[in-house]
Design an enzyme around this catalytic site. Structure first.
Site, PDB file in Angstrom:
ATOM      1  N   ASP A  84      -1.848   2.849  -4.674  1.00  0.00           N
ATOM      2  CA  ASP A  84      -2.275   2.940  -3.546  1.00  0.00           C
ATOM      3  C   ASP A  84      -3.627   4.332  -3.193  1.00  0.00           C
ATOM      4  O   ASP A  84      -2.902   6.042  -3.959  1.00  0.00           O
ATOM      5  CB  ASP A  84      -1.055   3.045  -2.463  1.00  0.00           C
ATOM      6  CG  ASP A  84      -1.306   3.239  -1.080  1.00  0.00           C
ATOM      7  OD1 ASP A  84      -2.545   2.671  -0.301  1.00  0.00           O
ATOM      8  OD2 ASP A  84      -1.288   3.869  -0.477  1.00  0.00           O
ATOM      9  N   HIS A  85      -4.110   4.901  -2.301  1.00  0.00           N
ATOM     10  CA  HIS A  85      -4.707   6.334  -2.334  1.00  0.00           C
ATOM     11  C   HIS A  85      -5.042   6.962  -3.770  1.00  0.00           C
ATOM     12  O   HIS A  85      -4.374   8.252  -4.179  1.00  0.00           O
ATOM     13  CB  HIS A  85      -3.832   6.568  -1.409  1.00  0.00           C
ATOM     14  CG  HIS A  85      -4.045   6.647   0.151  1.00  0.00           C
ATOM     15  ND1 HIS A  85      -5.047   6.859   0.542  1.00  0.00           N
ATOM     16  CD2 HIS A  85      -3.050   5.849   0.821  1.00  0.00           C
ATOM     17  CE1 HIS A  85      -4.809   6.676   1.829  1.00  0.00           C
ATOM     18  NE2 HIS A  85      -3.549   6.137   1.908  1.00  0.00           N
ATOM     19  N   HIS A 183      -1.088   8.833   9.648  1.00  0.00           N
ATOM     20  CA  HIS A 183      -0.499   8.568   8.512  1.00  0.00           C
ATOM     21  C   HIS A 183       0.863   9.877   8.982  1.00  0.00           C
ATOM     22  O   HIS A 183       0.215  10.563   9.323  1.00  0.00           O
ATOM     23  CB  HIS A 183      -0.510   9.597   7.004  1.00  0.00           C
ATOM     24  CG  HIS A 183      -2.259   8.415   6.219  1.00  0.00           C
ATOM     25  ND1 HIS A 183      -3.204   8.389   6.277  1.00  0.00           N
ATOM     26  CD2 HIS A 183      -1.420   7.240   5.538  1.00  0.00           C
ATOM     27  CE1 HIS A 183      -3.704   7.599   5.350  1.00  0.00           C
ATOM     28  NE2 HIS A 183      -2.704   6.365   5.210  1.00  0.00           N
ATOM     29  N   SER A 214       2.809   3.574  10.235  1.00  0.00           N
ATOM     30  CA  SER A 214       4.242   3.839  10.686  1.00  0.00           C
ATOM     31  C   SER A 214       4.431   3.883  12.309  1.00  0.00           C
ATOM     32  O   SER A 214       5.915   3.373  12.846  1.00  0.00           O
ATOM     33  CB  SER A 214       5.207   4.521  10.192  1.00  0.00           C
ATOM     34  OG  SER A 214       4.975   4.324   8.827  1.00  0.00           O
TER      35      SER A 214
END
Length: 278
Positions: A84-85, A183, A214
Protein backbone atom coordinates in the site's frame (compact mmCIF):
# COMPACT_ATOMS: atom_id res chain seq x y z
CA UNK A 1 -5.69 -21.98 2.19
CA UNK A 2 -3.49 -20.49 -0.54
CA UNK A 3 -3.10 -16.75 -0.91
CA UNK A 4 -6.05 -15.08 -2.61
CA UNK A 5 -5.81 -12.45 -5.34
CA UNK A 6 -6.94 -8.96 -4.36
CA UNK A 7 -8.58 -8.33 -7.72
CA UNK A 8 -10.64 -11.51 -7.38
CA UNK A 9 -11.83 -10.53 -3.89
CA UNK A 10 -12.82 -7.06 -5.07
CA UNK A 11 -14.69 -8.42 -8.09
CA UNK A 12 -16.56 -10.95 -5.95
CA UNK A 13 -17.50 -8.24 -3.46
CA UNK A 14 -18.67 -5.94 -6.25
CA UNK A 15 -20.85 -8.68 -7.72
CA UNK A 16 -22.60 -8.95 -4.36
CA UNK A 17 -22.89 -5.19 -3.78
CA UNK A 18 -20.31 -5.38 -0.97
CA UNK A 19 -16.80 -4.08 -0.27
CA UNK A 20 -13.62 -5.85 0.79
CA UNK A 21 -12.05 -4.66 4.04
CA UNK A 22 -8.32 -4.05 3.64
CA UNK A 23 -6.40 -3.60 6.88
CA UNK A 24 -2.99 -1.99 7.18
CA UNK A 25 -0.75 -4.04 9.43
CA UNK A 26 2.49 -3.18 11.20
CA UNK A 27 3.24 -6.12 13.51
CA UNK A 28 2.61 -9.85 13.48
CA UNK A 29 -0.12 -9.25 16.07
CA UNK A 30 -1.91 -7.00 13.58
CA UNK A 31 -1.86 -9.73 10.94
CA UNK A 32 -3.02 -12.42 13.36
CA UNK A 33 -5.84 -10.21 14.63
CA UNK A 34 -7.14 -9.28 11.17
CA UNK A 35 -7.21 -12.92 10.08
CA UNK A 36 -8.94 -13.95 13.32
CA UNK A 37 -11.50 -11.17 12.89
CA UNK A 38 -12.19 -12.21 9.30
CA UNK A 39 -12.59 -15.83 10.37
CA UNK A 40 -14.99 -14.76 13.13
CA UNK A 41 -17.35 -13.22 10.56
CA UNK A 42 -16.47 -15.73 7.80
CA UNK A 43 -15.48 -13.08 5.28
CA UNK A 44 -12.52 -12.61 2.96
CA UNK A 45 -10.06 -9.84 3.80
CA UNK A 46 -6.93 -8.08 2.55
CA UNK A 47 -3.75 -7.64 4.61
CA UNK A 48 -1.91 -4.47 3.59
CA UNK A 49 1.65 -3.34 4.21
CA UNK A 50 2.38 0.32 3.50
CA UNK A 51 5.68 1.83 2.50
CA UNK A 52 5.71 3.58 5.89
CA UNK A 53 5.31 0.23 7.66
CA UNK A 54 8.23 -1.17 5.66
CA UNK A 55 10.34 1.85 6.64
CA UNK A 56 9.46 1.16 10.29
CA UNK A 57 10.87 -2.32 9.84
CA UNK A 58 14.24 -0.87 8.80
CA UNK A 59 13.25 -1.01 5.14
CA UNK A 60 13.03 -4.80 5.16
CA UNK A 61 9.91 -5.99 3.33
CA UNK A 62 10.37 -9.76 3.39
CA UNK A 63 10.27 -10.58 7.14
CA UNK A 64 6.85 -9.03 7.76
CA UNK A 65 5.59 -10.01 4.29
CA UNK A 66 6.51 -13.65 4.88
CA UNK A 67 4.82 -13.56 8.30
CA UNK A 68 1.66 -12.04 6.82
CA UNK A 69 1.66 -14.63 4.04
CA UNK A 70 1.94 -17.43 6.60
CA UNK A 71 -1.06 -16.03 8.48
CA UNK A 72 -3.01 -15.81 5.24
CA UNK A 73 -2.16 -19.33 4.16
CA UNK A 74 -3.30 -20.73 7.53
CA UNK A 75 -6.60 -18.82 7.42
CA UNK A 76 -10.00 -20.45 7.08
CA UNK A 77 -11.14 -17.59 4.79
CA UNK A 78 -9.55 -16.12 1.64
CA UNK A 79 -6.83 -13.57 2.44
CA UNK A 80 -4.86 -11.49 -0.05
CA UNK A 81 -1.68 -9.43 0.40
CA UNK A 82 -1.52 -5.84 -0.86
CA UNK A 83 1.44 -3.41 -0.86
CA UNK A 84 0.00 0.00 0.00
CA UNK A 85 0.92 3.64 -0.67
CA UNK A 86 4.10 2.82 -2.54
CA UNK A 87 6.10 5.76 -3.83
CA UNK A 88 9.47 4.03 -4.18
CA UNK A 89 10.02 2.30 -7.56
CA UNK A 90 12.50 0.01 -5.82
CA UNK A 91 9.90 -1.15 -3.29
CA UNK A 92 7.29 -1.54 -6.03
CA UNK A 93 9.55 -3.97 -7.84
CA UNK A 94 9.88 -6.19 -4.78
CA UNK A 95 6.13 -6.84 -4.61
CA UNK A 96 5.79 -9.69 -7.07
CA UNK A 97 8.50 -11.83 -5.47
CA UNK A 98 7.24 -11.17 -1.93
CA UNK A 99 3.79 -12.74 -2.32
CA UNK A 100 1.75 -9.62 -3.05
CA UNK A 101 -1.15 -9.90 -5.48
CA UNK A 102 -1.63 -6.14 -5.74
CA UNK A 103 -0.09 -2.76 -5.12
CA UNK A 104 -1.31 0.79 -4.60
CA UNK A 105 1.07 3.16 -6.36
CA UNK A 106 0.87 6.60 -4.77
CA UNK A 107 1.78 9.58 -6.94
CA UNK A 108 -1.25 11.65 -5.90
CA UNK A 109 1.01 14.28 -4.34
CA UNK A 110 2.39 15.15 -7.79
CA UNK A 111 0.83 17.50 -10.36
CA UNK A 112 -1.68 15.72 -12.60
CA UNK A 113 0.65 15.16 -15.55
CA UNK A 114 3.46 13.79 -13.40
CA UNK A 115 1.02 11.61 -11.45
CA UNK A 116 -0.31 10.17 -14.70
CA UNK A 117 3.14 9.50 -16.15
CA UNK A 118 4.44 7.83 -12.99
CA UNK A 119 1.26 5.80 -12.49
CA UNK A 120 1.16 4.63 -16.11
CA UNK A 121 4.74 3.39 -15.81
CA UNK A 122 3.90 1.60 -12.54
CA UNK A 123 0.78 0.05 -14.09
CA UNK A 124 2.73 -1.24 -17.07
CA UNK A 125 5.24 -2.90 -14.75
CA UNK A 126 2.55 -4.27 -12.44
CA UNK A 127 0.54 -5.85 -15.24
CA UNK A 128 3.67 -7.33 -16.82
CA UNK A 129 4.32 -9.00 -13.46
CA UNK A 130 0.78 -10.22 -12.79
CA UNK A 131 -0.19 -7.57 -10.22
CA UNK A 132 -3.51 -5.74 -9.84
CA UNK A 133 -2.82 -2.03 -9.34
CA UNK A 134 -4.64 0.76 -7.53
CA UNK A 135 -3.87 4.48 -7.75
CA UNK A 136 -5.20 7.67 -6.18
CA UNK A 137 -6.53 10.89 -7.65
CA UNK A 138 -7.31 13.79 -5.37
CA UNK A 139 -5.61 13.68 -2.00
CA UNK A 140 -6.76 12.01 1.18
CA UNK A 141 -4.85 14.02 3.80
CA UNK A 142 -3.47 13.02 7.16
CA UNK A 143 -0.54 10.83 6.11
CA UNK A 144 2.60 10.98 8.27
CA UNK A 145 1.03 13.45 10.69
CA UNK A 146 0.19 16.04 8.04
CA UNK A 147 -2.88 18.18 8.70
CA UNK A 148 -5.91 17.08 6.70
CA UNK A 149 -6.71 19.09 3.60
CA UNK A 150 -9.61 21.49 3.72
CA UNK A 151 -12.47 19.71 1.92
CA UNK A 152 -12.75 22.65 -0.48
CA UNK A 153 -9.03 23.06 -1.17
CA UNK A 154 -7.87 22.53 -4.77
CA UNK A 155 -7.05 18.86 -5.25
CA UNK A 156 -8.74 17.75 -2.06
CA UNK A 157 -11.60 16.04 -3.90
CA UNK A 158 -11.51 13.79 -6.93
CA UNK A 159 -13.02 15.31 -10.06
CA UNK A 160 -15.12 12.74 -11.99
CA UNK A 161 -14.16 13.92 -15.48
CA UNK A 162 -10.47 14.05 -14.60
CA UNK A 163 -10.77 10.64 -12.94
CA UNK A 164 -12.28 9.12 -16.09
CA UNK A 165 -9.36 10.39 -18.18
CA UNK A 166 -6.82 9.32 -15.58
CA UNK A 167 -8.10 5.74 -15.40
CA UNK A 168 -8.26 5.42 -19.17
CA UNK A 169 -4.79 6.88 -19.75
CA UNK A 170 -3.02 5.14 -16.84
CA UNK A 171 -4.53 1.67 -17.20
CA UNK A 172 -5.01 1.14 -13.46
CA UNK A 173 -7.39 -1.52 -12.14
CA UNK A 174 -8.91 0.51 -9.29
CA UNK A 175 -8.98 4.10 -8.12
CA UNK A 176 -8.82 5.50 -4.60
CA UNK A 177 -11.03 8.59 -4.51
CA UNK A 178 -10.96 11.60 -2.21
CA UNK A 179 -14.53 12.21 -1.04
CA UNK A 180 -14.05 13.59 2.48
CA UNK A 181 -12.25 10.94 4.53
CA UNK A 182 -8.87 11.53 6.18
CA UNK A 183 -6.03 9.25 7.18
CA UNK A 184 -5.08 8.78 10.84
CA UNK A 185 -8.37 9.87 12.41
CA UNK A 186 -8.78 8.51 15.94
CA UNK A 187 -12.45 9.47 16.26
CA UNK A 188 -15.24 8.18 14.02
CA UNK A 189 -16.79 11.53 13.19
CA UNK A 190 -16.02 12.10 9.49
CA UNK A 191 -18.70 12.48 6.82
CA UNK A 192 -18.40 11.72 3.12
CA UNK A 193 -19.55 13.62 0.05
CA UNK A 194 -22.05 11.04 -1.17
CA UNK A 195 -23.19 13.18 -4.09
CA UNK A 196 -19.62 13.23 -5.40
CA UNK A 197 -19.34 9.48 -4.83
CA UNK A 198 -22.45 8.96 -6.98
CA UNK A 199 -20.90 11.02 -9.79
CA UNK A 200 -17.64 9.08 -9.56
CA UNK A 201 -19.40 5.71 -9.57
CA UNK A 202 -21.30 6.75 -12.72
CA UNK A 203 -18.18 8.08 -14.44
CA UNK A 204 -15.81 5.18 -13.79
CA UNK A 205 -15.86 1.53 -14.76
CA UNK A 206 -13.17 0.38 -12.30
CA UNK A 207 -13.67 -0.41 -8.59
CA UNK A 208 -13.58 2.60 -6.28
CA UNK A 209 -11.45 2.49 -3.12
CA UNK A 210 -11.94 4.46 0.10
CA UNK A 211 -8.88 5.44 2.13
CA UNK A 212 -8.90 6.91 5.63
CA UNK A 213 -11.90 4.84 6.67
CA UNK A 214 -11.11 4.57 10.39
CA UNK A 215 -12.66 7.98 10.94
CA UNK A 216 -16.06 7.00 9.55
CA UNK A 217 -19.00 5.73 11.63
CA UNK A 218 -20.70 2.50 10.56
CA UNK A 219 -23.54 4.40 8.90
CA UNK A 220 -21.11 6.28 6.64
CA UNK A 221 -19.25 3.09 5.77
CA UNK A 222 -22.50 1.35 4.83
CA UNK A 223 -23.59 4.33 2.73
CA UNK A 224 -20.21 4.38 0.96
CA UNK A 225 -20.56 0.71 0.03
CA UNK A 226 -24.13 1.30 -1.15
CA UNK A 227 -22.79 4.17 -3.25
CA UNK A 228 -20.20 2.07 -5.06
CA UNK A 229 -17.08 1.77 -2.89
CA UNK A 230 -15.63 -1.73 -3.35
CA UNK A 231 -12.44 -1.70 -1.23
CA UNK A 232 -12.19 0.01 2.15
CA UNK A 233 -8.80 0.71 3.72
CA UNK A 234 -8.58 0.63 7.53
CA UNK A 235 -5.50 1.16 9.68
CA UNK A 236 -5.78 3.63 12.53
CA UNK A 237 -8.76 1.83 14.09
CA UNK A 238 -6.54 -1.18 14.69
CA UNK A 239 -3.80 0.98 16.17
CA UNK A 240 -6.24 2.69 18.53
CA UNK A 241 -7.51 -0.68 19.75
CA UNK A 242 -3.97 -1.98 20.17
CA UNK A 243 -2.68 1.05 22.05
CA UNK A 244 -5.64 1.24 24.42
CA UNK A 245 -5.30 -2.46 25.26
CA UNK A 246 -1.57 -2.14 25.91
CA UNK A 247 -2.07 0.86 28.17
CA UNK A 248 -4.63 -1.07 30.18
CA UNK A 249 -2.47 -4.18 30.52
CA UNK A 250 1.06 -2.80 30.75
CA UNK A 251 2.35 -4.45 33.91
CA UNK A 252 5.43 -6.53 34.54
CA UNK A 253 8.33 -7.22 32.21
CA UNK A 254 6.72 -9.94 30.09
CA UNK A 255 5.27 -8.45 26.87
CA UNK A 256 3.00 -11.43 26.17
CA UNK A 257 0.05 -10.43 28.39
CA UNK A 258 -0.30 -6.95 26.93
CA UNK A 259 0.37 -8.09 23.36
CA UNK A 260 -2.25 -10.81 23.78
CA UNK A 261 -4.72 -8.20 25.01
CA UNK A 262 -3.84 -5.98 22.06
CA UNK A 263 -4.39 -8.83 19.61
CA UNK A 264 -7.76 -9.63 21.17
CA UNK A 265 -8.83 -5.99 20.95
CA UNK A 266 -7.73 -5.70 17.32
CA UNK A 267 -9.58 -8.91 16.46
CA UNK A 268 -12.83 -7.45 17.78
CA UNK A 269 -12.24 -4.20 15.87
CA UNK A 270 -11.49 -6.02 12.62
CA UNK A 271 -14.58 -8.23 12.93
CA UNK A 272 -16.82 -5.25 13.65
CA UNK A 273 -15.53 -3.17 10.75
CA UNK A 274 -15.74 -6.07 8.29
CA UNK A 275 -19.33 -6.60 9.37
CA UNK A 276 -20.14 -2.94 8.77
CA UNK A 277 -19.28 -3.39 5.08
CA UNK A 278 -21.35 -6.51 4.44
Amino acid sequence: MSLAATGDLVREAAAGGRAVAAFNIITLEHAEAVVAGAERVRTAVVLQLSENAVKFRDGQLLPIARAAAACAEAAAVPVALHLDHVKSPELLRQAADAGFASVMYDAAHLPYGENLEATRSAADWAHANGLWIEAELGEVGGKKGDAPLDPHAPGARTDPDEARRFVSDSGVDALAVAIGSTHAMTTRTAALDHALLARLAKALDVPLVLHGSSGLPDSELAAAVAGGIRKVNIGTALNVAMTEAIRSNLTGADPRPYLAAARTAMTATAAAMISALN
